[in-house]
Scaffold this active site. Structure first.
Site, mmCIF file in Angstrom:
data_model
loop_
_atom_site.group_PDB
_atom_site.id
_atom_site.type_symbol
_atom_site.label_atom_id
_atom_site.label_comp_id
_atom_site.label_asym_id
_atom_site.label_seq_id
_atom_site.Cartn_x
_atom_site.Cartn_y
_atom_site.Cartn_z
ATOM 1 N N ILE A 69 0.820 -1.223 0.000
ATOM 2 C CA ILE A 69 0.000 0.000 0.000
ATOM 3 C C ILE A 69 0.847 1.264 0.000
ATOM 4 O O ILE A 69 0.338 2.346 -0.194
ATOM 5 C CB ILE A 69 -0.992 0.034 1.190
ATOM 6 C CG1 ILE A 69 -0.333 -0.400 2.505
ATOM 7 C CG2 ILE A 69 -2.234 -0.762 0.896
ATOM 8 C CD1 ILE A 69 -1.262 -0.362 3.701
ATOM 9 N N GLY A 124 8.563 3.814 0.302
ATOM 10 C CA GLY A 124 9.368 5.020 0.528
ATOM 11 C C GLY A 124 10.821 4.637 0.678
ATOM 12 O O GLY A 124 11.179 3.467 0.523
ATOM 13 N N LYS A 163 4.614 -1.910 8.367
ATOM 14 C CA LYS A 163 5.620 -1.009 7.815
ATOM 15 C C LYS A 163 6.959 -1.710 7.991
ATOM 16 O O LYS A 163 7.409 -1.907 9.130
ATOM 17 C CB LYS A 163 5.576 0.319 8.572
ATOM 18 C CG LYS A 163 6.459 1.403 7.984
ATOM 19 C CD LYS A 163 6.033 2.763 8.541
ATOM 20 C CE LYS A 163 6.950 3.873 8.094
ATOM 21 N NZ LYS A 163 6.407 5.188 8.426
ATOM 22 N N ASP A 168 5.187 16.486 10.331
ATOM 23 C CA ASP A 168 4.889 16.129 8.935
ATOM 24 C C ASP A 168 3.380 15.962 8.738
ATOM 25 O O ASP A 168 2.925 14.991 8.128
ATOM 26 C CB ASP A 168 5.654 14.865 8.524
ATOM 27 C CG ASP A 168 5.757 14.728 6.997
ATOM 28 O OD1 ASP A 168 5.473 15.716 6.273
ATOM 29 O OD2 ASP A 168 6.115 13.626 6.518
HETATM 30 N N1 LIG Z 1 -1.817 2.175 8.999
HETATM 31 C C1 LIG Z 1 -1.908 2.340 7.695
HETATM 32 N N2 LIG Z 1 -3.001 1.960 7.029
HETATM 33 C C2 LIG Z 1 -3.078 2.118 5.685
HETATM 34 N N3 LIG Z 1 -2.141 2.680 4.926
HETATM 35 C C3 LIG Z 1 -1.016 3.095 5.543
HETATM 36 C C4 LIG Z 1 -0.838 2.943 6.942
HETATM 37 N N4 LIG Z 1 0.377 3.443 7.258
HETATM 38 C C5 LIG Z 1 0.903 3.871 6.111
HETATM 39 N N5 LIG Z 1 0.088 3.669 5.073
HETATM 40 C C6 LIG Z 1 0.316 4.007 3.657
HETATM 41 O O1 LIG Z 1 1.686 3.918 3.370
HETATM 42 C C7 LIG Z 1 2.188 5.193 2.955
HETATM 43 C C8 LIG Z 1 3.589 5.371 3.484
HETATM 44 O O2 LIG Z 1 3.580 5.232 4.887
HETATM 45 P P1 LIG Z 1 4.270 6.301 5.848
HETATM 46 O O3 LIG Z 1 3.593 7.626 5.602
HETATM 47 O O4 LIG Z 1 4.233 5.812 7.234
HETATM 48 O O5 LIG Z 1 5.745 6.288 5.276
HETATM 49 P P2 LIG Z 1 6.666 7.475 4.723
HETATM 50 O O6 LIG Z 1 7.718 6.937 3.833
HETATM 51 O O7 LIG Z 1 7.140 8.216 5.901
HETATM 52 O O8 LIG Z 1 5.658 8.315 3.835
HETATM 53 P P3 LIG Z 1 5.817 9.778 3.269
HETATM 54 O O9 LIG Z 1 7.205 9.918 2.743
HETATM 55 O O10 LIG Z 1 4.741 9.826 2.181
HETATM 56 O O11 LIG Z 1 5.494 10.691 4.416
HETATM 57 C C9 LIG Z 1 1.173 6.199 3.481
HETATM 58 O O12 LIG Z 1 1.118 7.397 2.709
HETATM 59 C C10 LIG Z 1 -0.124 5.427 3.390
HETATM 60 O O13 LIG Z 1 -0.644 5.515 2.076
#
Ligand SMILES: Nc1ncnc2c1ncn2[C@@H]1O[C@H](COP(=O)(O)OP(=O)(O)OP(=O)(O)O)[C@@H](O)[C@H]1O
Length: 332
Positions: A22, A25, A45, A138
């Site tokens: 889903i 990054g 994650k 953020d």
């Molecule tokens: N608990 C969750 N339920 C559903 N989708 C999730 C969840 N946690 C994260 N996601 C999805 O995964 C994506 C990436 O997760 P997260 O934001 O934690 O990582 P990131 O690399 O820090 O993201 P970004 O760089 O976009 O801020 C989120 O934008 C969301 O679409």
């Protein structure tokens, strides 16, 4: 709870079936999964720990620390953490849509009741973080998730930091996604407060009211230019500390008067614009706190914030539309 209390081999009972990716990054990936025994939907994650001997990456430590300290219905719940090969897996409750997707799939302006419900729950989540001494750093639509039962969940605490109550800490200013970045960060501030989250939340509020990003800067300078153009030049009498910010004198704009927010958000109610103006104050100390916002007349005036059932119903219609379009795209 100590971080180490979470870390260990997952008990055999805690095994998940992965349903699909889903998110992705630099840190790794996020997958949707289901707990085989309980049927609970979760997000996993998976964070790569490239050099275990150097400890966990900062963003993982921050996320784990924040989510262990904060327990609130409007903050994503960390269920457990376990190592798997060269990754560490953070298990959280699953949310099928984020606010950015909700705004997209709603396909029409969302009602004021829904806007109020989302803002109110976001403020409850943020007030709890700030009371616990944590800045999120953020806040943006894609980090504001919606659970299947219609609740708003603030997520992605990879940038979160404890607030230094003595105001001696020096933080990095390269936090928050550009469109949601507060003016003090754009001027290079290294000492700042939870007011950065309130600016970002104000931008999110404006995006819900207007249906598109309020300040979609293309570069950091362009971002600051847009802020000054809309909110006017820095009032040095109200914010004398601005003069000492690292980039304050490097970036000069012609003096500007603030524009009425009504010019850019024609359909918002007067109370919504009044509240928005108090969130999007250039002077950080003048921005309303999340706790103060929750007391604002906006949430008392009609229409009332939408109920959880109403949010759930909008969410379901967005999911149906999203899935139909995805099916269509696969066929075509
Ligand atoms: N608990 C969750 N339920 C559903 N989708 C999730 C969840 N946690 C994260 N996601 C999805 O995964 C994506 C990436 O997760 P997260 O934001 O934690 O990582 P990131 O690399 O820090 O993201 P970004 O760089 O976009 O801020 C989120 O934008 C969301 O679409």
């Amino acid at each position: 709870m100590e971080a180490s209390a979470f870390v260990g081999e997952p008990p055999a009972s805690l095994s998940y079936e992965v349903l699909g990716q889903i998110g992705e990054g630099a840190f790794g990936e996020v997958v949707q999964a289901i707990h085989k025994q309980t049927g609970q939907e979760v997000a996993l994650k998976r964070v790569f720990v490239r050099q275990p001997e150097r400890g966990l990456p900062d963003n993982v430590v921050r996320e784990m620390h924040a989510l262990q300290v904060i327990s609130h219905p409007n903050v994503i719940r960390l269920l457990e953490v376990y190592p798997q090969g060269s990754t560490l897996v953070l298990v959280t409750e699953f949310c099928p849509l984020d606010l950015s997707a909700l705004l997209h799939w709603a396909k029409a302006p969302i009602s004021e009741g829904i806007i109020k419900a989302v803002l109110q729950q976001l403020m409850r989540g943020l007030a709890t973080c700030h009371e616990a001494g944590i800045m999120h750093r953020d806040v943006k639509p894609s980090n504001i998730l919606l659970s299947r039962d219609g609740l708003v969940k603030l997520a992605d605490f990879g940038m979160a930091r404890p607030v230094d109550r003595k105001a001696q800490a020096r933080y990095t200013h390269t936090v928050a996604t550009r469109w949601y970045r507060a003016p003090e960060l754009l001027y290079g501030a290294r000492a700042y407060t939870t007011a950065v989250d309130m600016w970002a939340a104000g931008c999110v509020f404006a995006e819900m009211l207007g249906g598109g990003p309020l300040l979609p800067g293309e570069t950091d300078i362009d971002q600051l230019g847009r802020v000054i153009h809309l909110f006017g030049s820095v009032d040095e009498a109200a914010w004398p500390e601005a003069r000492a910010l690292p980039d304050y004198n490097k970036i000069c704009f012609a003096p500007c008067q603030p524009q009425p927010l009504r010019d850019v958000l024609a359909h918002a109610s007067d109370t919504a614009l009044q509240l928005l103006g108090q969130m999007l104050h250039i002077t950080p100390g003048d921005r309303l706190t999340a706790a103060a916002i929750l007391e604002h007349a906006y949430f008392v005036e009609e229409p009332q914030p939408a109920s959880q059932e109403q949010v759930k119903s909008l969410l379901l219609s967005c999911l149906v539309r999203k899935q139909a379009e995805q099916r269509q795209a696969r066929k075509g």
